[in-house]
Motif scaffolding. Structure first.
Motif, PDB file in Angstrom:
ATOM      1  N   PHE A 148       0.978  -1.121   0.010  1.00  0.00           N
ATOM      2  CA  PHE A 148      -0.113  -0.072  -0.025  1.00  0.00           C
ATOM      3  C   PHE A 148       0.921   1.125  -0.071  1.00  0.00           C
ATOM      4  N   ILE A 149       0.959   2.555  -0.745  1.00  0.00           N
ATOM      5  CA  ILE A 149       1.870   3.088  -1.338  1.00  0.00           C
ATOM      6  C   ILE A 149       0.626   4.549  -2.261  1.00  0.00           C
ATOM      7  N   GLY A 150       0.376   4.941  -1.791  1.00  0.00           N
ATOM      8  CA  GLY A 150       0.201   6.511  -2.635  1.00  0.00           C
ATOM      9  C   GLY A 150      -1.220   6.326  -2.435  1.00  0.00           C
ATOM     10  N   GLY A 151      -2.035   6.145  -1.752  1.00  0.00           N
ATOM     11  CA  GLY A 151      -3.178   5.958  -1.557  1.00  0.00           C
ATOM     12  C   GLY A 151      -3.630   4.276  -2.138  1.00  0.00           C
ATOM     13  N   MET A 152      -3.057   3.625  -3.009  1.00  0.00           N
ATOM     14  CA  MET A 152      -3.498   2.673  -3.587  1.00  0.00           C
ATOM     15  C   MET A 152      -2.320   1.788  -3.414  1.00  0.00           C
ATOM     16  N   HIS A 153      -3.020  -0.261  -3.647  1.00  0.00           N
ATOM     17  CA  HIS A 153      -2.505  -0.956  -3.566  1.00  0.00           C
ATOM     18  C   HIS A 153      -2.460  -1.591  -4.834  1.00  0.00           C
ATOM     19  N   GLY A 154      -0.747  -2.633  -4.694  1.00  0.00           N
ATOM     20  CA  GLY A 154      -0.688  -3.905  -5.809  1.00  0.00           C
ATOM     21  C   GLY A 154      -0.504  -5.324  -5.115  1.00  0.00           C
ATOM     22  N   ASP A 155      -0.580  -5.409  -6.027  1.00  0.00           N
ATOM     23  CA  ASP A 155      -0.509  -7.150  -5.572  1.00  0.00           C
ATOM     24  C   ASP A 155       0.024  -7.677  -7.126  1.00  0.00           C
ATOM     25  N   CYS A 156       0.580  -9.102  -6.531  1.00  0.00           N
ATOM     26  CA  CYS A 156       1.227  -9.972  -7.513  1.00  0.00           C
ATOM     27  C   CYS A 156       1.646 -11.311  -6.904  1.00  0.00           C
ATOM     28  N   SER A 157       1.978 -12.335  -7.490  1.00  0.00           N
ATOM     29  CA  SER A 157       3.008 -14.157  -6.817  1.00  0.00           C
ATOM     30  C   SER A 157       2.994 -14.358  -7.849  1.00  0.00           C
ATOM     31  N   GLU A 158       4.194 -14.630  -7.852  1.00  0.00           N
ATOM     32  CA  GLU A 158       4.475 -16.183  -9.061  1.00  0.00           C
ATOM     33  C   GLU A 158       5.242 -17.127  -8.613  1.00  0.00           C
TER      34      GLU A 158
END
Length: 336
Positions: free
Chosen positions: A172-182
């Motif tokens: 969570f950064i800049g008010g947004m979430h980024g989501d990923c996996s491998e």
């Protein structure tokens, strides 16, 4: 085959007693199609260390203290141009954290150590590790090993040669979430595990390719099913992709199998995740008593890949795409 006693070895080949394994489930009939044996060294829960602190200067999501997200669930994942820029930043940051974690995967390292790496890298980049205290989740990273489908809690279990692990990062950064996996290999993998991971990655990419403005979300599941079922694998139905933005999880839900209820039309500006979980055996899952760790009921292996995407008329943007091949392909290229 005669009747199995409660204390006899289970018919599945796990090495456990029948009463501790498939009690109540009869063995396959002699004329039935034979299935592969479940692994003897099934994953067991290790010791979970205390929840780690986040420095005060890091901006936190609403649930960081209470464990419960505040406000109603957002029903639209369409973003403004300004929000899209913040989503790009969150996606790039999540990718940097994930790459740092995957570079550290090796036999002998504990999943708790991988969690420390994810936690510290997120903070270094000025981000809050989104899983931390989300509905009480105790760690900054999800580590799902072998038959663990998703939401594995990092602990003091050491990874072993032949394991396969999915590392799932959200920030969570800049008010947004980024989501990923491998999903990556731990040491030399067996041929079936290689096939599982290759097919799971292809499922994700085919699902992403199926996302087109004006088409329904159901096209995603249809594209994934065509690949998974042709390969003899199953698709997990208990968990799904999701809209993402200022909220970790929001509408719409993105299932990874064909479902006529997925009638919603895709629109430009949407941001959501596609994250198929593909199993060697049954698609069914069981949840551990920790209320998080999901494992395959037959204890056969599972794999997962995930990207956060932005829908555009000119083609979908992988907000968590990074550079170069996914890590498992780099591993295979190196050989053992």
């Amino acid at each position: 085959m005669g009747r199995i006693g409660r204390n006899d070895p289970c018919w599945c080949g796990s090495g456990k007693k029948y009463k501790k394994c498939h009690i109540g489930e009869p063995p396959p009939s002699s004329g039935a199609r034979k299935t592969e044996q479940a692994p003897v060294d099934a994953v067991v829960k290790g010791r979970v260390s205390p929840m780690r602190d986040v420095p005060q200067h890091i901006v936190r999501p609403s649930y960081a203290v209470s464990g419960t997200p505040s406000g109603p669930r957002a029903h639209s994942c369409i973003k403004t141009p300004e929000e899209i820029e913040r989503m790009r930043h969150a996606g790039r940051t999540a990718r940097l954290v994930l790459d740092t974690v995957l570079a550290a995967v090796r036999p002998g390292i504990t999943t708790d150590s991988l969690d420390v790496i994810a936690h510290e890298k997120a903070i270094e980049l000025g981000a809050y590790p989104s899983p931390l205290n989300y509905h009480g989740f105790p760690k900054s990273l999800c580590t799902s090993v072998n038959e663990v489908v998703c939401h594995g809690i990092p602990d003091d279990r050491m990874l072993k040669t032949g394991d396969v692990i999915n590392c799932d990062v959200t920030v969570f950064i800049g008010g947004m979430h980024g989501d990923c996996s491998e999903t990556v290999f731990v040491g030399k993998p067996d041929p079936q595990t290689i096939k599982l991971v290759e097919i799971t990655y292809e499922c994700m990419m085919r699902g992403i390719d199926a996302v087109k403005p004006g088409k329904t979300l159901n096209e995603i599941g249809k594209a994934i099913a065509k690949i998974a079922h042709k390969s003899g694998f199953s698709i997990v139905r208990d968990f799904a992709g999701h809209g993402i933005g200022s909220q970790f999880h929001q509408d719409p839900q993105i299932v990874h199998y064909p479902d006529i209820r997925q009638r919603q039309k895709v629109e430009t500006g949407m941001t959501f995740t596609i994250e198929p979980m593909i199993n060697i055996g049954t698609h069914r899952c069981t949840i551990w008593p920790d209320d998080w760790t999901a494992v395959t009921t037959d204890r056969k292996r599972s794999a997962q890949f995930e990207h956060t995407i932005l829908v555009q008329a000119s083609g979908n943007e992988l907000l968590t795409g990074g550079e170069g091949d996914p890590w498992f392909k780099r591993q295979l290229a190196q050989g053992w």
